[in-house]
Motif scaffolding. Structure first.
Motif, PDB file in Angstrom:
ATOM      1  N   TYR A   8       0.890  -1.158   0.116  1.00  0.00           N
ATOM      2  CA  TYR A   8      -0.067   0.124   0.010  1.00  0.00           C
ATOM      3  C   TYR A   8       0.927   1.083  -0.118  1.00  0.00           C
ATOM      4  O   TYR A   8       1.947   1.271   0.437  1.00  0.00           O
ATOM      5  CB  TYR A   8      -1.039   0.002   1.364  1.00  0.00           C
ATOM      6  CG  TYR A   8      -1.964  -1.132   1.475  1.00  0.00           C
ATOM      7  CD1 TYR A   8      -2.923  -1.119   0.147  1.00  0.00           C
ATOM      8  CD2 TYR A   8      -1.723  -2.168   1.989  1.00  0.00           C
ATOM      9  CE1 TYR A   8      -3.795  -2.329   0.322  1.00  0.00           C
ATOM     10  CE2 TYR A   8      -2.798  -3.305   2.106  1.00  0.00           C
ATOM     11  CZ  TYR A   8      -3.664  -3.260   1.206  1.00  0.00           C
ATOM     12  OH  TYR A   8      -4.617  -4.334   1.031  1.00  0.00           O
ATOM     13  N   SER A 181      -2.396  16.501  11.724  1.00  0.00           N
ATOM     14  CA  SER A 181      -3.276  15.110  11.810  1.00  0.00           C
ATOM     15  C   SER A 181      -2.315  13.922  12.022  1.00  0.00           C
ATOM     16  O   SER A 181      -1.454  13.847  11.693  1.00  0.00           O
ATOM     17  CB  SER A 181      -3.736  14.635  10.485  1.00  0.00           C
ATOM     18  OG  SER A 181      -4.354  13.483  10.353  1.00  0.00           O
ATOM     19  N   ALA A 184      -3.761   7.250  11.100  1.00  0.00           N
ATOM     20  CA  ALA A 184      -3.139   6.095  10.662  1.00  0.00           C
ATOM     21  C   ALA A 184      -2.202   6.023   9.376  1.00  0.00           C
ATOM     22  O   ALA A 184      -1.185   5.546   9.257  1.00  0.00           O
ATOM     23  CB  ALA A 184      -4.084   4.922  10.523  1.00  0.00           C
ATOM     24  N   LYS A 186      -0.350   8.905   8.445  1.00  0.00           N
ATOM     25  CA  LYS A 186       0.359   9.813   8.695  1.00  0.00           C
ATOM     26  C   LYS A 186       1.846   9.351   9.218  1.00  0.00           C
ATOM     27  O   LYS A 186       1.852   8.213  10.054  1.00  0.00           O
ATOM     28  CB  LYS A 186      -0.149  10.908   9.740  1.00  0.00           C
ATOM     29  CG  LYS A 186      -1.469  11.636   8.986  1.00  0.00           C
ATOM     30  CD  LYS A 186      -1.061  12.386   7.862  1.00  0.00           C
ATOM     31  CE  LYS A 186      -2.255  13.026   7.377  1.00  0.00           C
ATOM     32  NZ  LYS A 186      -3.196  12.320   6.323  1.00  0.00           N
ATOM     33  N   TYR A 314      -3.049  10.922  -4.825  1.00  0.00           N
ATOM     34  CA  TYR A 314      -3.189  12.242  -3.824  1.00  0.00           C
ATOM     35  C   TYR A 314      -2.659  13.317  -4.735  1.00  0.00           C
ATOM     36  O   TYR A 314      -1.205  13.434  -5.076  1.00  0.00           O
ATOM     37  CB  TYR A 314      -2.346  11.941  -2.446  1.00  0.00           C
ATOM     38  CG  TYR A 314      -2.892  10.765  -1.821  1.00  0.00           C
ATOM     39  CD1 TYR A 314      -4.257  10.575  -1.449  1.00  0.00           C
ATOM     40  CD2 TYR A 314      -2.123   9.927  -1.264  1.00  0.00           C
ATOM     41  CE1 TYR A 314      -4.670   9.708  -0.848  1.00  0.00           C
ATOM     42  CE2 TYR A 314      -2.514   8.690  -0.384  1.00  0.00           C
ATOM     43  CZ  TYR A 314      -3.681   8.769  -0.090  1.00  0.00           C
ATOM     44  OH  TYR A 314      -4.321   7.765   0.683  1.00  0.00           O
ATOM     45  N   PHE A 315      -3.189  14.190  -5.077  1.00  0.00           N
ATOM     46  CA  PHE A 315      -4.863  14.813  -5.040  1.00  0.00           C
ATOM     47  C   PHE A 315      -5.553  14.790  -6.161  1.00  0.00           C
ATOM     48  O   PHE A 315      -5.651  15.801  -6.938  1.00  0.00           O
ATOM     49  CB  PHE A 315      -5.024  15.928  -3.963  1.00  0.00           C
ATOM     50  CG  PHE A 315      -4.293  15.568  -2.568  1.00  0.00           C
ATOM     51  CD1 PHE A 315      -5.181  14.939  -1.762  1.00  0.00           C
ATOM     52  CD2 PHE A 315      -2.997  16.125  -2.391  1.00  0.00           C
ATOM     53  CE1 PHE A 315      -4.461  14.592  -0.481  1.00  0.00           C
ATOM     54  CE2 PHE A 315      -2.295  15.737  -1.055  1.00  0.00           C
ATOM     55  CZ  PHE A 315      -3.369  14.960  -0.284  1.00  0.00           C
TER      56      PHE A 315
HETATM   57  N1  T4K Z   1      -6.084  17.945   5.752  1.00  0.00           N
HETATM   58  C1  T4K Z   1      -5.032  17.093   5.011  1.00  0.00           C
HETATM   59  C2  T4K Z   1      -4.285  17.802   4.094  1.00  0.00           C
HETATM   60  C3  T4K Z   1      -5.030  15.729   5.239  1.00  0.00           C
HETATM   61  O1  T4K Z   1      -4.485  14.985   4.239  1.00  0.00           O
HETATM   62  C4  T4K Z   1      -5.922  15.137   5.978  1.00  0.00           C
HETATM   63  C5  T4K Z   1      -6.221  13.702   5.904  1.00  0.00           C
HETATM   64  C6  T4K Z   1      -6.773  15.985   6.892  1.00  0.00           C
HETATM   65  C7  T4K Z   1      -6.633  17.163   6.887  1.00  0.00           C
HETATM   66  C8  T4K Z   1      -7.937  15.246   7.954  1.00  0.00           C
HETATM   67  O2  T4K Z   1      -6.990  14.556   9.045  1.00  0.00           O
HETATM   68  P1  T4K Z   1      -7.699  13.496   9.831  1.00  0.00           P
HETATM   69  O3  T4K Z   1      -9.263  13.951  10.146  1.00  0.00           O
HETATM   70  O4  T4K Z   1      -7.801  12.356   8.735  1.00  0.00           O
HETATM   71  O5  T4K Z   1      -6.806  13.264  10.870  1.00  0.00           O
HETATM   72  C9  T4K Z   1      -6.429   9.127   3.837  1.00  0.00           C
HETATM   73  C10 T4K Z   1      -6.532   9.457   5.295  1.00  0.00           C
HETATM   74  O6  T4K Z   1      -7.958   8.913   5.639  1.00  0.00           O
HETATM   75  C11 T4K Z   1      -6.662  10.656   5.740  1.00  0.00           C
HETATM   76  O7  T4K Z   1      -6.385  10.976   7.096  1.00  0.00           O
HETATM   77  C12 T4K Z   1      -5.378  11.490   4.828  1.00  0.00           C
HETATM   78  N2  T4K Z   1      -5.650  12.895   5.021  1.00  0.00           N
HETATM   79  C13 T4K Z   1      -5.592  11.471   3.406  1.00  0.00           C
HETATM   80  C14 T4K Z   1      -4.457  11.987   2.743  1.00  0.00           C
HETATM   81  O8  T4K Z   1      -5.594   9.976   3.118  1.00  0.00           O
HETATM   82  P2  T4K Z   1      -7.549   7.631   2.111  1.00  0.00           P
HETATM   83  O9  T4K Z   1      -9.057   7.500   1.852  1.00  0.00           O
HETATM   84  O10 T4K Z   1      -6.638   7.539   1.203  1.00  0.00           O
HETATM   85  O11 T4K Z   1      -7.216   6.273   3.428  1.00  0.00           O
HETATM   86  P3  T4K Z   1      -7.005   4.786   3.015  1.00  0.00           P
HETATM   87  O12 T4K Z   1      -7.990   4.110   4.199  1.00  0.00           O
HETATM   88  O13 T4K Z   1      -7.351   4.592   1.567  1.00  0.00           O
HETATM   89  O14 T4K Z   1      -5.529   4.470   3.414  1.00  0.00           O
HETATM   90  C15 T4K Z   1      -4.578   4.613   2.515  1.00  0.00           C
HETATM   91  C16 T4K Z   1      -3.887   3.464   2.550  1.00  0.00           C
HETATM   92  O15 T4K Z   1      -3.049   3.388   3.808  1.00  0.00           O
HETATM   93  C17 T4K Z   1      -4.461   2.038   2.460  1.00  0.00           C
HETATM   94  O16 T4K Z   1      -4.508   1.508   1.335  1.00  0.00           O
HETATM   95  C18 T4K Z   1      -3.666   1.138   3.444  1.00  0.00           C
HETATM   96  C19 T4K Z   1      -2.963   2.080   4.386  1.00  0.00           C
HETATM   97  N3  T4K Z   1      -3.588   2.055   5.853  1.00  0.00           N
HETATM   98  C20 T4K Z   1      -4.737   2.593   6.196  1.00  0.00           C
HETATM   99  C21 T4K Z   1      -5.292   2.844   7.223  1.00  0.00           C
HETATM  100  C22 T4K Z   1      -6.539   3.712   7.497  1.00  0.00           C
HETATM  101  C23 T4K Z   1      -3.069   1.172   6.797  1.00  0.00           C
HETATM  102  O17 T4K Z   1      -1.978   0.336   6.356  1.00  0.00           O
HETATM  103  N4  T4K Z   1      -3.740   1.117   7.825  1.00  0.00           N
HETATM  104  C24 T4K Z   1      -4.639   1.926   8.381  1.00  0.00           C
HETATM  105  O18 T4K Z   1      -5.302   1.681   9.258  1.00  0.00           O
HETATM  106  O19 T4K Z   1      -7.454   8.758   3.315  1.00  0.00           O
END
Ligand code: T4K
Length: 372
Positions: A8, A181, A184, A186, A314-315
């Protein structure tokens, strides 16, 4: 041959599990689970020391920190921001009934183009909400100069910028407030989590009221606050993570360096030069897939998926392309040309402390594809 286990874009660093047990025992012992318990207080203090800032308020996540930061400064009307970010940046404005005004990015840094801010200021503008995208510092001096001239507040979305420093110290000191933030995904994670960095004690105090329903004491509510508090489990994880963060950042630096070496001669694949920060956190490794590359960005994205490698765009789409934003005048394509071009070319490669050299080599090999 596709990889057996998926790779990932990121994989959270976690400390040895055994080291968590003493913290859990303490929580079980004292039964203080949330509401500014002992770990919460210790973690705030330890973070201030690590980051080199004076006032931190911990939050349940970064989005609540953003929403509360805007409340704390009573931001209203219009706020200038970037379309090239995670959607939470602009959503925090809508949750406060504020109109986002999108300004284009600088193609060299992917951050808000400071030179285009003035043209977007109207009598309704009250603040600027820039993002240190991928942890790369914004043009903080120029942005402050504009804010001072027009009487605007500046809130930095520093969600990607944990531990980043410029020549004056932590970049979190810039503007009126900065938010972090600890999600997970980050570089520094407490599973979910976030923070606001304030310049002084009185602002921190107001933020602490706001994240606890507005309670100033047992019987006094000074604002329509929210429940944004970080709990004791998150704070315990944070304390533990702090012991390992320097090591994790060093490993990331090495992975970043290796990508630069492996990808230096691939026609049509570009990456950004090192940022001009004094300390970088290597949180993302974005590449741009240029038109001379034999595959389009999306073909390349799919090719990686076939190999069980989940690179991310991203993004893309831009925030301004989502239904709740796209009818805004500032969301128009001609206004956001650089953001639009970058968003169509970008791909973020996997980067995290445990990424193996052989996986990086496989990624580089896939990028050297010759034919369509
Ligand atoms: N401002 C900015 C500029 C941000 O980038 C973000 C969050 C925020 C504000 C808001 O902060 P928070 O409220 O989230 O604290 C992810 C994150 O959910 C998000 O926190 C983050 N930015 C954004 C850039 O990326 P997705 O939809 O890409 O997440 P997801 O679940 O597809 O995860 C990506 C990969 O990470 C997965 O393919 C596998 C890995 N992963 C993910 C999680 C959740 C893990 O290995 N373990 C995990 O627990 O948004």
């Amino acid at each position: 041959m596709p990889l057996n286990s998926p790779i990932y874009v990121t994989r959270p660093f976690l400390p040895p599990l055994a080291e968590l047990y003493p913290y859990l025992e303490q929580i079980w012992e004292n039964r203080q689970l949330t509401n500014a318990g002992p770990f919460h207080q210790q973690f705030e203090q330890a973070l201030c020391e690590y980051l080199g800032v004076d006032h931190i308020s911990l939050f349940a996540n970064g989005t609540l920190a953003l929403v509360t930061a805007l409340q704390a400064l009573r931001i209203t009307g219009e706020v200038i921001t970037t379309p090239y970010s995670f959607v939470a940046t602009a959503h925090s404005l809508l949750w406060n009934g504020i109109k986002p005004v999108f300004v284009d990015i600088d193609p060299a840094t992917f951050n808000l183009d400071a030179e285009k801010i003035e043209a977007a200021i109207t009598p309704q503008t009250t603040a600027i909400l820039p993002v240190h995208v991928y942890g790369r510092p914004c043009a903080t001096d120029r942005i402050q100069q504009i804010a001072d001239t027009y009487g605007l507040k500046v809130i930095y979305d520093a969600a990607h910028a944990f531990a980043v420093e410029d020549k004056g110290g932590s970049i979190l000191r810039h503007g009126d407030l900065s938010i972090l933030s600890f999600h997970a995904t980050k570089v520094f994670t407490t599973f979910e989590g976030g923070a606001i960095i304030s310049p002084d004690e009185k602002t921190k105090k107001r933020i602490d009221y706001l994240k606890n329903f507005g309670f100033a004491d047992e019987v006094t509510v000074v604002a329509p606050g929210i429940n944004g508090k970080m709990n004791e489990f998150q704070a315990a994880i944070g304390l533990l993570q702090l012991k390992y963060i320097d090591m994790a950042l060093e490993q990331r630096a090495e992975i970043d360096r290796r990508y630069r070496e492996l990808l230096s001669d691939i026609p049509g694949i570009h990456y950004l030069p090192y940022p001009n920060s004094k300390r970088h956190n290597y949180s993302y490794f974005p590449i741009l897939v240029e038109s001379e590359y034999p595959l389009t960005r999306d073909e390349l994205y799919r090719r990686f998926r076939e190999e069980n490698i989940y690179v991310r765009r991203y993004f893309y789409p831009l925030i301004s392309d989502f239904p709740m934003y796209r009818t805004l005048p500032s969301a128009s394509k001609p206004n956001l040309q650089n953001a639009s071009i970058t968003s169509d070319k970008v791909l973020c490669l996997p980067i995290y402390p445990e990424l193996e050299v052989k996986t990086q080599k496989k990624i580089a090999m896939l990028l050297t594809v010759k034919n369509k």
